[in-house]
Scaffold this motif. Structure first.
Motif, mmCIF file in Angstrom:
data_model
loop_
_atom_site.group_PDB
_atom_site.id
_atom_site.type_symbol
_atom_site.label_atom_id
_atom_site.label_comp_id
_atom_site.label_asym_id
_atom_site.label_seq_id
_atom_site.Cartn_x
_atom_site.Cartn_y
_atom_site.Cartn_z
ATOM 1 N N VAL A 157 0.837 -1.204 0.000
ATOM 2 C CA VAL A 157 0.000 0.000 0.000
ATOM 3 C C VAL A 157 0.874 1.258 0.000
ATOM 4 O O VAL A 157 0.619 2.212 -0.753
ATOM 5 C CB VAL A 157 -0.969 -0.013 1.205
ATOM 6 N N LEU A 158 1.924 1.284 0.822
ATOM 7 C CA LEU A 158 2.837 2.432 0.851
ATOM 8 C C LEU A 158 3.540 2.625 -0.489
ATOM 9 O O LEU A 158 3.756 3.748 -0.935
ATOM 10 C CB LEU A 158 3.871 2.273 1.961
ATOM 11 N N TYR A 159 3.903 1.518 -1.135
ATOM 12 C CA TYR A 159 4.539 1.579 -2.449
ATOM 13 C C TYR A 159 3.615 2.281 -3.446
ATOM 14 O O TYR A 159 4.038 3.168 -4.186
ATOM 15 C CB TYR A 159 4.892 0.167 -2.913
ATOM 16 N N GLY A 160 2.359 1.878 -3.447
ATOM 17 C CA GLY A 160 1.392 2.495 -4.351
ATOM 18 C C GLY A 160 1.186 3.973 -4.059
ATOM 19 O O GLY A 160 1.031 4.780 -4.972
ATOM 20 N N ALA A 161 1.218 4.349 -2.785
ATOM 21 C CA ALA A 161 1.043 5.757 -2.417
ATOM 22 C C ALA A 161 2.283 6.585 -2.741
ATOM 23 O O ALA A 161 2.176 7.759 -3.117
ATOM 24 C CB ALA A 161 0.725 5.868 -0.927
ATOM 25 N N ALA A 162 3.476 5.985 -2.625
ATOM 26 C CA ALA A 162 4.718 6.730 -2.863
ATOM 27 C C ALA A 162 5.057 6.860 -4.334
ATOM 28 O O ALA A 162 5.792 7.779 -4.725
ATOM 29 C CB ALA A 162 5.875 6.037 -2.138
ATOM 30 N N LEU A 163 4.538 5.991 -5.157
ATOM 31 C CA LEU A 163 4.885 5.964 -6.577
ATOM 32 C C LEU A 163 4.722 7.307 -7.287
ATOM 33 O O LEU A 163 5.662 7.763 -7.958
ATOM 34 C CB LEU A 163 4.055 4.884 -7.268
ATOM 35 N N PRO A 164 3.597 7.996 -7.158
ATOM 36 C CA PRO A 164 3.466 9.280 -7.871
ATOM 37 C C PRO A 164 4.394 10.368 -7.321
ATOM 38 O O PRO A 164 4.773 11.284 -8.044
ATOM 39 C CB PRO A 164 2.004 9.688 -7.653
ATOM 40 N N GLN A 165 4.764 10.270 -6.052
ATOM 41 C CA GLN A 165 5.578 11.316 -5.436
ATOM 42 C C GLN A 165 7.067 11.162 -5.741
ATOM 43 O O GLN A 165 7.733 12.122 -6.108
ATOM 44 C CB GLN A 165 5.381 11.315 -3.911
ATOM 45 N N VAL A 166 7.585 9.931 -5.556
ATOM 46 C CA VAL A 166 9.030 9.729 -5.688
ATOM 47 C C VAL A 166 9.427 9.044 -6.988
ATOM 48 O O VAL A 166 10.611 8.926 -7.289
ATOM 49 C CB VAL A 166 9.604 8.942 -4.485
ATOM 50 N N GLY A 167 8.462 8.575 -7.765
ATOM 51 C CA GLY A 167 8.751 7.954 -9.047
ATOM 52 C C GLY A 167 9.003 6.465 -8.940
ATOM 53 O O GLY A 167 9.290 5.935 -7.871
ATOM 54 N N PHE A 168 8.913 5.813 -10.086
ATOM 55 C CA PHE A 168 9.046 4.357 -10.132
ATOM 56 C C PHE A 168 10.414 3.856 -9.678
ATOM 57 O O PHE A 168 10.481 2.925 -8.874
ATOM 58 C CB PHE A 168 8.732 3.851 -11.553
ATOM 59 N N PRO A 169 11.530 4.432 -10.156
ATOM 60 C CA PRO A 169 12.829 3.862 -9.750
ATOM 61 C C PRO A 169 13.084 3.931 -8.247
ATOM 62 O O PRO A 169 13.506 2.938 -7.639
ATOM 63 C CB PRO A 169 13.849 4.711 -10.511
ATOM 64 N N VAL A 170 12.824 5.059 -7.624
ATOM 65 C CA VAL A 170 13.087 5.219 -6.193
ATOM 66 C C VAL A 170 12.117 4.371 -5.373
ATOM 67 O O VAL A 170 12.530 3.664 -4.441
ATOM 68 C CB VAL A 170 13.002 6.708 -5.783
ATOM 69 N N ALA A 171 10.831 4.431 -5.716
ATOM 70 C CA ALA A 171 9.834 3.658 -4.967
ATOM 71 C C ALA A 171 10.085 2.166 -5.104
ATOM 72 O O ALA A 171 9.981 1.419 -4.121
ATOM 73 C CB ALA A 171 8.423 4.012 -5.453
ATOM 74 N N THR A 172 10.440 1.729 -6.295
ATOM 75 C CA THR A 172 10.681 0.299 -6.515
ATOM 76 C C THR A 172 11.934 -0.167 -5.787
ATOM 77 O O THR A 172 11.940 -1.244 -5.176
ATOM 78 C CB THR A 172 10.782 -0.001 -8.021
ATOM 79 N N ALA A 173 12.990 0.614 -5.831
ATOM 80 C CA ALA A 173 14.218 0.241 -5.125
ATOM 81 C C ALA A 173 13.958 0.145 -3.621
ATOM 82 O O ALA A 173 14.392 -0.813 -2.965
ATOM 83 C CB ALA A 173 15.325 1.241 -5.423
ATOM 84 N N ALA A 174 13.237 1.107 -3.073
ATOM 85 C CA ALA A 174 12.916 1.074 -1.642
ATOM 86 C C ALA A 174 12.020 -0.116 -1.312
ATOM 87 O O ALA A 174 12.229 -0.814 -0.309
ATOM 88 C CB ALA A 174 12.244 2.383 -1.226
ATOM 89 N N PHE A 175 11.038 -0.370 -2.163
ATOM 90 C CA PHE A 175 10.122 -1.482 -1.947
ATOM 91 C C PHE A 175 10.862 -2.816 -1.951
ATOM 92 O O PHE A 175 10.691 -3.640 -1.054
ATOM 93 C CB PHE A 175 9.029 -1.478 -3.023
ATOM 94 N N VAL A 176 11.702 -3.033 -2.966
ATOM 95 C CA VAL A 176 12.429 -4.305 -3.072
ATOM 96 C C VAL A 176 13.375 -4.473 -1.880
ATOM 97 O O VAL A 176 13.464 -5.560 -1.298
ATOM 98 C CB VAL A 176 13.180 -4.400 -4.420
ATOM 99 N N ALA A 177 14.074 -3.412 -1.506
ATOM 100 C CA ALA A 177 15.005 -3.505 -0.380
ATOM 101 C C ALA A 177 14.254 -3.841 0.916
ATOM 102 O O ALA A 177 14.671 -4.732 1.674
ATOM 103 C CB ALA A 177 15.772 -2.199 -0.224
ATOM 104 N N LEU A 178 13.161 -3.156 1.177
ATOM 105 C CA LEU A 178 12.391 -3.429 2.392
ATOM 106 C C LEU A 178 11.762 -4.819 2.357
ATOM 107 O O LEU A 178 11.697 -5.507 3.369
ATOM 108 C CB LEU A 178 11.324 -2.351 2.596
ATOM 109 N N TRP A 179 11.300 -5.228 1.183
ATOM 110 C CA TRP A 179 10.695 -6.555 1.028
ATOM 111 C C TRP A 179 11.729 -7.636 1.347
ATOM 112 O O TRP A 179 11.433 -8.625 2.008
ATOM 113 C CB TRP A 179 10.160 -6.718 -0.390
ATOM 114 N N CYS A 180 12.943 -7.444 0.862
ATOM 115 C CA CYS A 180 14.028 -8.399 1.145
ATOM 116 C C CYS A 180 14.352 -8.423 2.638
ATOM 117 O O CYS A 180 14.575 -9.498 3.209
ATOM 118 C CB CYS A 180 15.273 -8.051 0.339
#
Length: 178
Positions: free
Chosen positions: A100-123
């Protein structure tokens, strides 16, 4: 509940995914000749069909695994509750919140930053703690997704706002996507 009825119940989700992917792949567009007339079948018109095919393939593999597990359970019975011991409900809730946070952050910080943060936290939630492994999974995963979605599928992903927009454009240029 008997192991057989439990096993059949576990087949319901992958069977529904397989059926849904087969059904929906026939209705991606109203006119199927439109996709055939496009020069690039992997582009925006063909992408939904490719993804539905991937869902169908994963469902077939899932069904195979469930049938194998059902066969093994028939030959070596064990209590059904044993399978679910140790399930981390807290991690599951954290994972859902992260999505849910990933979806909310996507428009603000963009796909590369949100995805990198999401993958790192998921790991991290999944137990990966080695910094090199974490950096490689995050970096390679994010760059691969950028190439697949932006370059191959030509999907316009969110670049973010302000400084994140500039960072995303610079990253795309560095990677040769723009």
């Amino acid at each position: 509940m008997t192991p057989l009825s439990h096993g059949l119940r576990r087949l319901a989700t992958p069977a529904a995914l397989l059926f849904g992917s087969l059904l929906l792949s026939q209705h991606v567009v109203r006119d199927s000749t439109m996709i055939a007339s496009l020069p690039d079948p992997v582009g925006p018109a063909g992408w939904p069909r490719l993804m539905l095919g991937a869902v169908g393939l994963c469902a077939v593999i899932w069904i195979g695994k469930e049938i194998l597990a059902l066969w093994r359970a028939a030959h070596r019975p064990k209590p059904v509750d044993e399978e679910y011991e140790g399930y981390a409900h807290g991690r599951a809730l954290i994972g859902l919140g992260l999505v849910v946070l990933y979806g909310a952050a996507l428009p603000q910080v963009g796909f590369p930053v949100a995805t990198a943060a999401f993958v790192a936290l998921w790991c991290l939630i999944g137990g990966i703690r080695r910094p090199l492994t974490l950096a490689l999974v995050t970096g390679i995963g994010c760059v691969t997704l950028l190439y697949v979605f932006v370059l191959l599928a030509q999907m316009p992903l969110s670049r973010g706002q302000g400084v994140f927009d500039g960072f995303t454009v610079a990253l795309y240029r560095l990677l040769g996507i723009y």
